[in-house]
Design a protein around this motif. Structure first.
Motif, PDB file in Angstrom:
ATOM      1  N   GLU A   1       3.686  21.897   1.486  1.00 44.44           N
ATOM      2  CA  GLU A   1       3.515  21.499   0.089  1.00 44.44           C
ATOM      3  C   GLU A   1       4.526  20.428  -0.308  1.00 44.44           C
ATOM      4  OE1 GLU A   1       2.940  21.286  -4.129  1.00 44.44           O
ATOM      5  OE2 GLU A   1       1.628  21.689  -2.420  1.00 44.44           O
ATOM      6  N   ALA A   2       5.717  20.476   0.269  1.00 45.59           N
ATOM      7  CA  ALA A   2       6.747  19.496  -0.067  1.00 45.59           C
ATOM      8  C   ALA A   2       6.335  18.075   0.300  1.00 45.59           C
ATOM      9  CB  ALA A   2       8.055  19.854   0.638  1.00 45.59           C
ATOM     10  N   MET A   3       5.369  17.931   1.218  1.00 43.89           N
ATOM     11  CA  MET A   3       4.918  16.611   1.639  1.00 43.89           C
ATOM     12  C   MET A   3       3.640  16.174   0.920  1.00 43.89           C
ATOM     13  SD  MET A   3       7.345  15.761   3.571  1.00 43.89           S
ATOM     14  CE  MET A   3       6.785  14.287   4.409  1.00 43.89           C
ATOM     15  N   ARG A   4       3.234  16.919  -0.066  1.00 41.21           N
ATOM     16  CA  ARG A   4       2.132  16.489  -0.928  1.00 41.21           C
ATOM     17  C   ARG A   4       2.694  15.593  -2.026  1.00 41.21           C
ATOM     18  NH1 ARG A   4      -0.250  17.930  -5.757  1.00 41.21           N
ATOM     19  NH2 ARG A   4       1.176  19.683  -6.078  1.00 41.21           N
ATOM     20  N   LEU A   5       2.028  14.487  -2.342  1.00 39.77           N
ATOM     21  CA  LEU A   5       2.451  13.636  -3.452  1.00 39.77           C
ATOM     22  C   LEU A   5       2.094  14.349  -4.755  1.00 39.77           C
ATOM     23  CD1 LEU A   5       1.471  10.022  -2.280  1.00 39.77           C
ATOM     24  CD2 LEU A   5       3.542  11.336  -1.840  1.00 39.77           C
ATOM     25  N   HIS A   6       3.094  14.789  -5.460  1.00 40.12           N
ATOM     26  CA  HIS A   6       2.873  15.723  -6.560  1.00 40.12           C
ATOM     27  C   HIS A   6       2.223  15.115  -7.797  1.00 40.12           C
ATOM     28  CE1 HIS A   6       6.174  18.497  -4.713  1.00 40.12           C
ATOM     29  NE2 HIS A   6       5.003  18.623  -4.113  1.00 40.12           N
ATOM     30  N   ASN A   7       2.185  13.789  -7.887  1.00 40.15           N
ATOM     31  CA  ASN A   7       1.546  13.154  -9.042  1.00 40.15           C
ATOM     32  C   ASN A   7       0.125  12.674  -8.750  1.00 40.15           C
ATOM     33  OD1 ASN A   7       3.713  13.566 -10.728  1.00 40.15           O
ATOM     34  ND2 ASN A   7       4.621  11.559 -10.373  1.00 40.15           N
ATOM     35  N   VAL A   8      -0.420  13.063  -7.607  1.00 38.13           N
ATOM     36  CA  VAL A   8      -1.812  12.732  -7.300  1.00 38.13           C
ATOM     37  C   VAL A   8      -2.627  14.018  -7.397  1.00 38.13           C
ATOM     38  CG1 VAL A   8      -3.422  11.805  -5.598  1.00 38.13           C
ATOM     39  CG2 VAL A   8      -1.111  10.851  -5.783  1.00 38.13           C
ATOM     40  N   ASN A   9      -3.421  14.117  -8.450  1.00 35.41           N
ATOM     41  CA  ASN A   9      -4.184  15.334  -8.692  1.00 35.41           C
ATOM     42  C   ASN A   9      -5.655  15.083  -8.977  1.00 35.41           C
ATOM     43  OD1 ASN A   9      -1.967  17.408  -8.617  1.00 35.41           O
ATOM     44  ND2 ASN A   9      -1.150  16.042 -10.207  1.00 35.41           N
ATOM     45  N   SER A  10      -6.081  13.832  -8.865  1.00 32.56           N
ATOM     46  CA  SER A  10      -7.495  13.487  -9.008  1.00 32.56           C
ATOM     47  C   SER A  10      -7.678  12.070  -8.507  1.00 32.56           C
ATOM     48  CB  SER A  10      -7.952  13.588 -10.469  1.00 32.56           C
ATOM     49  OG  SER A  10      -7.416  12.507 -11.220  1.00 32.56           O
ATOM     50  N   PHE A  11      -8.941  11.636  -8.392  1.00 26.94           N
ATOM     51  CA  PHE A  11      -9.162  10.267  -7.932  1.00 26.94           C
ATOM     52  C   PHE A  11      -8.699   9.244  -8.967  1.00 26.94           C
ATOM     53  CE2 PHE A  11     -11.272   6.421  -6.567  1.00 26.94           C
ATOM     54  CZ  PHE A  11     -11.081   6.482  -5.197  1.00 26.94           C
ATOM     55  N   LYS A  12      -8.547   9.649 -10.220  1.00 29.25           N
ATOM     56  CA  LYS A  12      -8.015   8.735 -11.232  1.00 29.25           C
ATOM     57  C   LYS A  12      -6.616   8.267 -10.843  1.00 29.25           C
ATOM     58  CE  LYS A  12     -10.643  10.340 -15.254  1.00 29.25           C
ATOM     59  NZ  LYS A  12     -10.559  10.932 -16.611  1.00 29.25           N
ATOM     60  N   ASP A  13      -5.841   9.160 -10.234  1.00 29.51           N
ATOM     61  CA  ASP A  13      -4.501   8.787  -9.796  1.00 29.51           C
ATOM     62  C   ASP A  13      -4.565   7.824  -8.619  1.00 29.51           C
ATOM     63  OD1 ASP A  13      -3.328  10.553 -11.697  1.00 29.51           O
ATOM     64  OD2 ASP A  13      -3.735  12.229 -10.356  1.00 29.51           O
TER      65      ASP A  13
ATOM     66  N   ARG B   1       5.370   5.049  -5.193  1.00 28.52           N
ATOM     67  CA  ARG B   1       5.786   4.714  -6.558  1.00 28.52           C
ATOM     68  C   ARG B   1       4.899   5.375  -7.604  1.00 28.52           C
ATOM     69  NH1 ARG B   1       4.107   0.851 -10.008  1.00 28.52           N
ATOM     70  NH2 ARG B   1       2.871  -0.203  -8.408  1.00 28.52           N
ATOM     71  N   VAL B   2       3.594   5.398  -7.345  1.00 25.84           N
ATOM     72  CA  VAL B   2       2.650   5.950  -8.318  1.00 25.84           C
ATOM     73  C   VAL B   2       2.427   7.445  -8.110  1.00 25.84           C
ATOM     74  CG1 VAL B   2       0.269   5.831  -9.166  1.00 25.84           C
ATOM     75  CG2 VAL B   2       1.488   3.731  -8.577  1.00 25.84           C
TER      76      VAL B   2
ATOM     77  N   LEU C   1       0.812  -1.219   0.000  1.00 23.19           N
ATOM     78  CA  LEU C   1       0.000   0.000   0.000  1.00 23.19           C
ATOM     79  C   LEU C   1       0.846   1.270   0.000  1.00 23.19           C
ATOM     80  CD1 LEU C   1      -2.652  -1.151   2.630  1.00 23.19           C
ATOM     81  CD2 LEU C   1      -3.091  -0.781   0.213  1.00 23.19           C
ATOM     82  N   PHE C   2       1.685   1.421   1.019  1.00 24.70           N
ATOM     83  CA  PHE C   2       2.457   2.657   1.140  1.00 24.70           C
ATOM     84  C   PHE C   2       3.490   2.782   0.024  1.00 24.70           C
ATOM     85  CE2 PHE C   2       5.871   5.192   3.373  1.00 24.70           C
ATOM     86  CZ  PHE C   2       5.219   6.409   3.253  1.00 24.70           C
TER      87      PHE C   2
ATOM     88  N   ALA D   1      -7.051   5.706  -8.203  1.00 23.03           N
ATOM     89  CA  ALA D   1      -7.514   4.459  -8.808  1.00 23.03           C
ATOM     90  C   ALA D   1      -6.359   3.671  -9.412  1.00 23.03           C
ATOM     91  CB  ALA D   1      -8.569   4.754  -9.876  1.00 23.03           C
ATOM     92  N   ALA D   2      -5.352   4.394  -9.942  1.00 22.52           N
ATOM     93  CA  ALA D   2      -4.181   3.709 -10.490  1.00 22.52           C
ATOM     94  C   ALA D   2      -3.446   2.941  -9.397  1.00 22.52           C
ATOM     95  CB  ALA D   2      -3.245   4.717 -11.147  1.00 22.52           C
ATOM     96  N   MET D   3      -3.423   3.497  -8.193  1.00 24.95           N
ATOM     97  CA  MET D   3      -2.818   2.781  -7.065  1.00 24.95           C
ATOM     98  C   MET D   3      -3.641   1.545  -6.716  1.00 24.95           C
ATOM     99  SD  MET D   3      -2.014   5.978  -4.529  1.00 24.95           S
ATOM    100  CE  MET D   3      -1.200   7.474  -5.105  1.00 24.95           C
TER     101      MET D   3
END
Length: 424
Positions: free
Chosen positions: A261-273, A130-131, A124-125, A275-277
Motif C-alpha cells: 500500500e505504501a507504493m500506491r500513489l495516494h492521490n490517484v483515486n479515479s481516472f479524473k486524477d 507531482r500530481v 511523464l514519471f 486525466a489531470a496528469m
C-alpha cells in the motif's frame, strides 16, 4: 535572407538586451525570437545541453537508429548535465516552465528518441509523482526523481486499450488488508495486480513502473509504483518498429504482482486524477513535435544550401524556397502555440482543451513539415546520412502518442459545443 548566407543571424539583437555580437541558439528556426523569453542563465544551460548533443550524441544517432538500439553511453552523461532542475536556475525557485519547454525543444531538434527518453522521466514519471503522490510520498520520492536515482516510466497504455483507456483500462488491482496494528512487521496491506501494458518506453532500464490499474472493489483507477524486478513482472521488447527505433518500448505482463500500500500513489483515486496528469503532459509532447520540425527544417536547409543541381544551389530554386517558407511558417506557429500554453500553465491554468489543441495542431504541422523536408532533400531524404529521414520516420510515433489527432479534436469539440461526441 541574403542569398547563400546565414551570417546575418549573428548580427541580430534580441529584446533581452544582448549585444549585436551575441549568437542566438535558435536564430534560424525561431523566426519571431521566442528565445528572447529565456533568461541569460537559461540560455547558458541550454547551450551546455546543445554542446553535449552536438559533440557526443549526433555522431551516434544514425548508427543506433538503424540498429534499433538506444545509445546507453549517453544516458549517464546526459543525466549528469543537471538539466531537469539546474542548480543555477533553482537557487530560489524551481526552473521556469519556459525553460523546461525549450529543454524539450532542444532535445527533440536533435533526436525524437532522446527527447522521448528524457521526458519519460522528466515529464511523464515526474508528473505522476507531482500530481499523484501524497505530500509525504513527494518528499521522499521527488528528489530521487530529479537526480535519476529513482528512474520510472508511465505505464498506462494496454495491448487492447489506447484511445479508449479511460473506460477500457483492463489491468486489475485487488487489495488484501494487512495487520495495520503498528507493531513490528505490521503493514497497511498489499495490492495484487494482474494485466498487461504496451508501448512503455524506457521500461527495461527503469527502477519502477508507474502502473495504472482498476480497483476491483470500486471500479476506480489507482496508480502503483511497481518494482521492475518484482515477481510476476515480465518485459518483452517490441521489435519491428519503423519509428522511434532507438527508443526501447516494452510489452509488460503483470501476473499476480504484489505491491505494498505504501507504493500506491495516494492521490490517484479515479481516472479524473489520471486525466489531470495527461493534460499537464500533453504540452511536453507539443514541444517535442515543435522541436522535431526545427530539426528536420534545419537539416533540410543545410542540405539545399550545399547541394548543386543544374549548376545552381538547390536553395536558389523558387519551388524549394516556397517549401522552406511553409516549413518555417509551421514551426513559427507551433512555437507560438507551445509558448503561450506554457505561459498559461505557469499561471496555474490547466485545461484539457488547451493542451489537446497544442498537441493536435503541432503534430499536424509536424507531419507536413517533415514531409516537406524529406521532399526538398530528394532521394537522399530517405537515407540516414542527410538526417531528415530520422525526423520523417520518428514524427509518425509522436503524431499518435499522448492522444491521437482524432481524440484531441473531440476534446476540443466538446469544449466548443458542450456536447461530447465520444462513443461509449
Amino acid at each position: 535572407m541574403p542569398s547563400g548566407s546565414w551570417d546575418w543571424v549573428a548580427e541580430m539583437t534580441t529584446t533581452t538586451g544582448s549585444t549585436a555580437t551575441d549568437q542566438r541558439l535558435y536564430s534560424v528556426a525561431d523566426w519571431y525570437d521566442a528565445e528572447a523569453l529565456l533568461t541569460t542563465e537559461e540560455r547558458q544551460v541550454l547551450g551546455r545541453l546543445r554542446g553535449f548533443l552536438d559533440a557526443q550524441a549526433k555522431p551516434l544517432l544514425a548508427e543506433y537508429w538503424e540498429r534499433g538500439e538506444f545509445p546507453e553511453q549517453l544516458a549517464r552523461p546526459l543525466i549528469d548535465l543537471d538539466i531537469m532542475e539546474p542548480a543555477e536556475l533553482t537557487v530560489e525557485a524551481p526552473a521556469r516552465g519556459i525553460y523546461h519547454g525549450f529543454r524539450i525543444f532542444e532535445l527533440a531538434r536533435t533526436d525524437a528518441s532522446l527527447a522521448t527518453w528524457y521526458t519519460a522521466q522528466a515529464g511523464l514519471f515526474r508528473t505522476a509523482i507531482r500530481v499523484g503522490a501524497s505530500e509525504d510520498q513527494q518528499r521522499e520520492w521527488m528528489p530521487k526523481v530529479i537526480d535519476f536515482s529513482l528512474k520510472g516510466v508511465f505505464s498506462l497504455t494496454e495491448p487492447e486499450h489506447g484511445s479508449d483507456i479511460a473506460g477500457g483500462l483492463a489491468t486489475t488491482a485487488r487489495f488484501e488488508p494487512g495487520t495495520g496494528d503498528g507493531g513490528t512487521g505490521s503493514d497497511d496491506g498489499t495490492w495484487v495486480l494482474d494485466g498487461a501494458k504496451r508501448w512503455i518506453g524506457g521500461a527495461s532500464t527503469a527502477d519502477v513502473l508507474c502502473v495504472f490499474a482498476r480497483d476491483v472493489a470500486d471500479g476506480q483507477v489507482k496508480a502503483f509504483l511497481v518494482d521492475r524486478t518484482a515477481a510476476g513482472v515480465s518485459l518483452e521488447k517490441i521489435h519491428g518498429k519503423t519509428s522511434l527505433r532507438m527508443m526501447q518500448n516494452a510489452h509488460i505482463t503483470l501476473n499476480k504482482v504484489r505491491v505494498p500500500e505504501a507504493m500506491r500513489l495516494h492521490n490517484v483515486n479515479s481516472f479524473k486524477d489520471v486525466a489531470a496528469m495527461l493534460r499537464a503532459m500533453r504540452s511536453d509532447v507539443a514541444w517535442i513535435a515543435t522541436g522535431i520540425q526545427a530539426g528536420a527544417f534545419e537539416a533540410a536547409l543545410a542540405y539545399v544550401m550545399e547541394r548543386q543541381q543544374f549548376g545552381r544551389s538547390l536553395g536558389s530554386f523558387q519551388l524549394v524556397q516556397e517549401k522552406l517558407a511553409r516549413m518555417l511558417g509551421n514551426i513559427t506557429a507551433s512555437l507560438s502555440l507551445v509558448v503561450r500554453l506554457t505561459e498559461q500553465q505557469s499561471w496555474g491554468i490547466y485545461r484539457d482543451q488547451d493542451s489537446a489543441l497544442a498537441k493536435m495542431q503541432t503534430s499536424l504541422m509536424m507531419r507536413e513539415t517533415v514531409g516537406l523536408a524529406r521532399e526538398v532533400v530528394g532521394g537522399n531524404g530517405i537515407t540516414l546520412a542527410a538526417d531528415v529521414a530520422r525526423f520523417h520516420a520518428d514524427a509518425e510515433a509522436v503524431y499518435s502518442y499522448e492522444g491521437t489527432h482524432e481524440i484531441n479534436a473531440l476534446i476540443i469539440g466538446r469544449a466548443l459545443t458542450g456536447a461530447s461526441a465520444f462513443t461509449s
